[in-house]
Scaffold this motif. Structure first.
Motif, PDB file in Angstrom:
ATOM      1  N   ASP A 151      50.356  43.708  44.792  1.00  0.00           N
ATOM      2  CA  ASP A 151      50.700  43.767  46.214  1.00  0.00           C
ATOM      3  C   ASP A 151      50.640  42.367  46.843  1.00  0.00           C
ATOM      4  O   ASP A 151      51.570  41.937  47.529  1.00  0.00           O
ATOM      5  N   ILE A 152      49.549  41.644  46.594  1.00  0.00           N
ATOM      6  CA  ILE A 152      49.378  40.311  47.169  1.00  0.00           C
ATOM      7  C   ILE A 152      50.425  39.355  46.613  1.00  0.00           C
ATOM      8  O   ILE A 152      51.020  38.571  47.367  1.00  0.00           O
ATOM      9  N   GLU A 153      50.663  39.406  45.296  1.00  0.00           N
ATOM     10  CA  GLU A 153      51.665  38.517  44.701  1.00  0.00           C
ATOM     11  C   GLU A 153      53.046  38.781  45.302  1.00  0.00           C
ATOM     12  O   GLU A 153      53.806  37.845  45.566  1.00  0.00           O
ATOM     13  N   GLY A 154      53.367  40.047  45.538  1.00  0.00           N
ATOM     14  CA  GLY A 154      54.648  40.397  46.151  1.00  0.00           C
ATOM     15  C   GLY A 154      54.758  39.864  47.570  1.00  0.00           C
ATOM     16  O   GLY A 154      55.793  39.316  47.963  1.00  0.00           O
ATOM     17  N   LYS A 155      53.677  40.013  48.341  1.00  0.00           N
ATOM     18  CA  LYS A 155      53.693  39.527  49.725  1.00  0.00           C
ATOM     19  C   LYS A 155      53.830  38.013  49.776  1.00  0.00           C
ATOM     20  O   LYS A 155      54.576  37.481  50.593  1.00  0.00           O
ATOM     21  N   LEU A 156      53.111  37.317  48.902  1.00  0.00           N
ATOM     22  CA  LEU A 156      53.182  35.861  48.902  1.00  0.00           C
ATOM     23  C   LEU A 156      54.554  35.370  48.445  1.00  0.00           C
ATOM     24  O   LEU A 156      55.046  34.357  48.946  1.00  0.00           O
ATOM     25  N   ARG A 180      45.786  34.128  49.348  1.00  0.00           N
ATOM     26  CA  ARG A 180      45.602  33.368  48.104  1.00  0.00           C
ATOM     27  C   ARG A 180      44.148  33.403  47.644  1.00  0.00           C
ATOM     28  O   ARG A 180      43.866  33.513  46.448  1.00  0.00           O
ATOM     29  N   GLU A 181      43.212  33.289  48.598  1.00  0.00           N
ATOM     30  CA  GLU A 181      41.784  33.366  48.263  1.00  0.00           C
ATOM     31  C   GLU A 181      41.440  34.737  47.688  1.00  0.00           C
ATOM     32  O   GLU A 181      40.713  34.834  46.696  1.00  0.00           O
ATOM     33  N   GLU A 182      41.937  35.795  48.333  1.00  0.00           N
ATOM     34  CA  GLU A 182      41.670  37.146  47.837  1.00  0.00           C
ATOM     35  C   GLU A 182      42.250  37.328  46.441  1.00  0.00           C
ATOM     36  O   GLU A 182      41.608  37.898  45.559  1.00  0.00           O
ATOM     37  N   LEU A 183      43.463  36.823  46.212  1.00  0.00           N
ATOM     38  CA  LEU A 183      44.107  36.929  44.906  1.00  0.00           C
ATOM     39  C   LEU A 183      43.284  36.212  43.840  1.00  0.00           C
ATOM     40  O   LEU A 183      43.063  36.754  42.752  1.00  0.00           O
ATOM     41  N   GLU A 184      42.820  35.023  44.157  1.00  0.00           N
ATOM     42  CA  GLU A 184      42.011  34.274  43.191  1.00  0.00           C
ATOM     43  C   GLU A 184      40.714  35.018  42.884  1.00  0.00           C
ATOM     44  O   GLU A 184      40.288  35.083  41.732  1.00  0.00           O
ATOM     45  N   HIS A 185      40.076  35.580  43.903  1.00  0.00           N
ATOM     46  CA  HIS A 185      38.839  36.337  43.700  1.00  0.00           C
ATOM     47  C   HIS A 185      39.094  37.560  42.817  1.00  0.00           C
ATOM     48  O   HIS A 185      38.310  37.848  41.909  1.00  0.00           O
ATOM     49  N   LEU A 186      40.180  38.267  43.084  1.00  0.00           N
ATOM     50  CA  LEU A 186      40.508  39.441  42.277  1.00  0.00           C
ATOM     51  C   LEU A 186      40.730  39.057  40.813  1.00  0.00           C
ATOM     52  O   LEU A 186      40.248  39.741  39.909  1.00  0.00           O
ATOM     53  N   GLN A 191      38.862  51.737  39.019  1.00  0.00           N
ATOM     54  CA  GLN A 191      38.696  50.447  39.691  1.00  0.00           C
ATOM     55  C   GLN A 191      39.725  49.446  39.192  1.00  0.00           C
ATOM     56  O   GLN A 191      40.283  48.687  39.975  1.00  0.00           O
ATOM     57  N   GLN A 192      39.980  49.474  37.888  1.00  0.00           N
ATOM     58  CA  GLN A 192      40.956  48.564  37.308  1.00  0.00           C
ATOM     59  C   GLN A 192      42.344  48.816  37.891  1.00  0.00           C
ATOM     60  O   GLN A 192      43.069  47.884  38.221  1.00  0.00           O
ATOM     61  N   GLY A 193      42.690  50.077  38.053  1.00  0.00           N
ATOM     62  CA  GLY A 193      43.986  50.431  38.637  1.00  0.00           C
ATOM     63  C   GLY A 193      44.123  49.920  40.058  1.00  0.00           C
ATOM     64  O   GLY A 193      45.167  49.365  40.439  1.00  0.00           O
ATOM     65  N   PHE A 194      43.066  50.095  40.859  1.00  0.00           N
ATOM     66  CA  PHE A 194      43.092  49.598  42.243  1.00  0.00           C
ATOM     67  C   PHE A 194      43.208  48.074  42.274  1.00  0.00           C
ATOM     68  O   PHE A 194      43.979  47.514  43.056  1.00  0.00           O
ATOM     69  N   CYS A 195      42.451  47.409  41.423  1.00  0.00           N
ATOM     70  CA  CYS A 195      42.445  45.946  41.381  1.00  0.00           C
ATOM     71  C   CYS A 195      43.822  45.419  40.984  1.00  0.00           C
ATOM     72  O   CYS A 195      44.360  44.524  41.650  1.00  0.00           O
ATOM     73  N   GLU A 196      44.399  45.961  39.931  1.00  0.00           N
ATOM     74  CA  GLU A 196      45.714  45.503  39.470  1.00  0.00           C
ATOM     75  C   GLU A 196      46.790  45.797  40.523  1.00  0.00           C
ATOM     76  O   GLU A 196      47.696  44.996  40.732  1.00  0.00           O
ATOM     77  N   GLY A 197      46.677  46.938  41.192  1.00  0.00           N
ATOM     78  CA  GLY A 197      47.626  47.274  42.254  1.00  0.00           C
ATOM     79  C   GLY A 197      47.547  46.291  43.402  1.00  0.00           C
ATOM     80  O   GLY A 197      48.580  45.853  43.941  1.00  0.00           O
ATOM     81  N   ARG A 198      46.337  45.911  43.771  1.00  0.00           N
ATOM     82  CA  ARG A 198      46.154  44.959  44.872  1.00  0.00           C
ATOM     83  C   ARG A 198      46.675  43.573  44.472  1.00  0.00           C
ATOM     84  O   ARG A 198      47.277  42.878  45.287  1.00  0.00           O
ATOM     85  N   ILE A 199      46.449  43.182  43.221  1.00  0.00           N
ATOM     86  CA  ILE A 199      46.967  41.898  42.738  1.00  0.00           C
ATOM     87  C   ILE A 199      48.490  41.877  42.848  1.00  0.00           C
ATOM     88  O   ILE A 199      49.076  40.918  43.357  1.00  0.00           O
TER      89      ILE A 199
END
Length: 159
Positions: free
Chosen positions: A65-70, A16-22, A55-63
């Protein structure tokens, strides 16, 4: 439908912290970098623009990914479960290597939380699979790349 993914409370909090930072820091910074790069003119040969878009593509992909995991997380708080002496997800296990008499401690966590340097091992790792369901005092044999290693489960803690 996806299966639930086991996760400790600490692991969910870290995601959640990583998601908020992203979302609140990285995403606006990247959007600003894209805007600045656009001002330099021709986008075909603008390396800054292409780097920012990547960078935007990587950031959006990680967002995503994290939302899916949570959304598929099954948060397990080991401290609220009765202590039975059995090894389970979230438990911290003290092991004695029967060949060397060395003691090592591992916490069994979800795949995303595992960090061998911090002695956090994935529930899907060979060691964790050998330990889960066993009790204090049991001996387990773990298949490692270097061969079989025998451990005795010394203590199981819910911390």
């Amino acid at each position: 439908m996806l299966d639930k993914v086991p996760m400790t409370q600490a692991g969910a909090d870290a995601l959640r912290e990583e998601l908020e930072h992203l979302k609140k820091v990285d995403r606006p910074r990247i959007v600003q970098a894209i805007a600045e790069a656009r001002e330099h003119g021709d986008l075909k040969e603008n390396a800054e623009y292409h780097a920012a878009r990547e960078q935007q593509g990587f950031c959006e992909g990680r967002i995503q990914d994290i939302e899916g995991k949570l959304s598929n997380a099954q948060i397990i708080d080991i401290t609220k479960l009765p202590h039975t002496g059995k090894v389970m997800f979230g438990a911290t296990v003290d092991l004695i290597n029967l060949d060397t008499d060395e003691t090592v401690s591992y916490t069994i966590v979800g795949d995303d939380e595992s960090d061998v340097k911090a002695n956090k091992i994935s529930v899907n790792s060979p060691i964790a699979r050998a330990l889960v369901g066993k009790s204090e005092g049991d001996e387990v044999v773990v298949q490692t790349p270097g061969g079989e290693v025998e451990f005795e489960i010394d203590t199981v803690k819910h911390i």
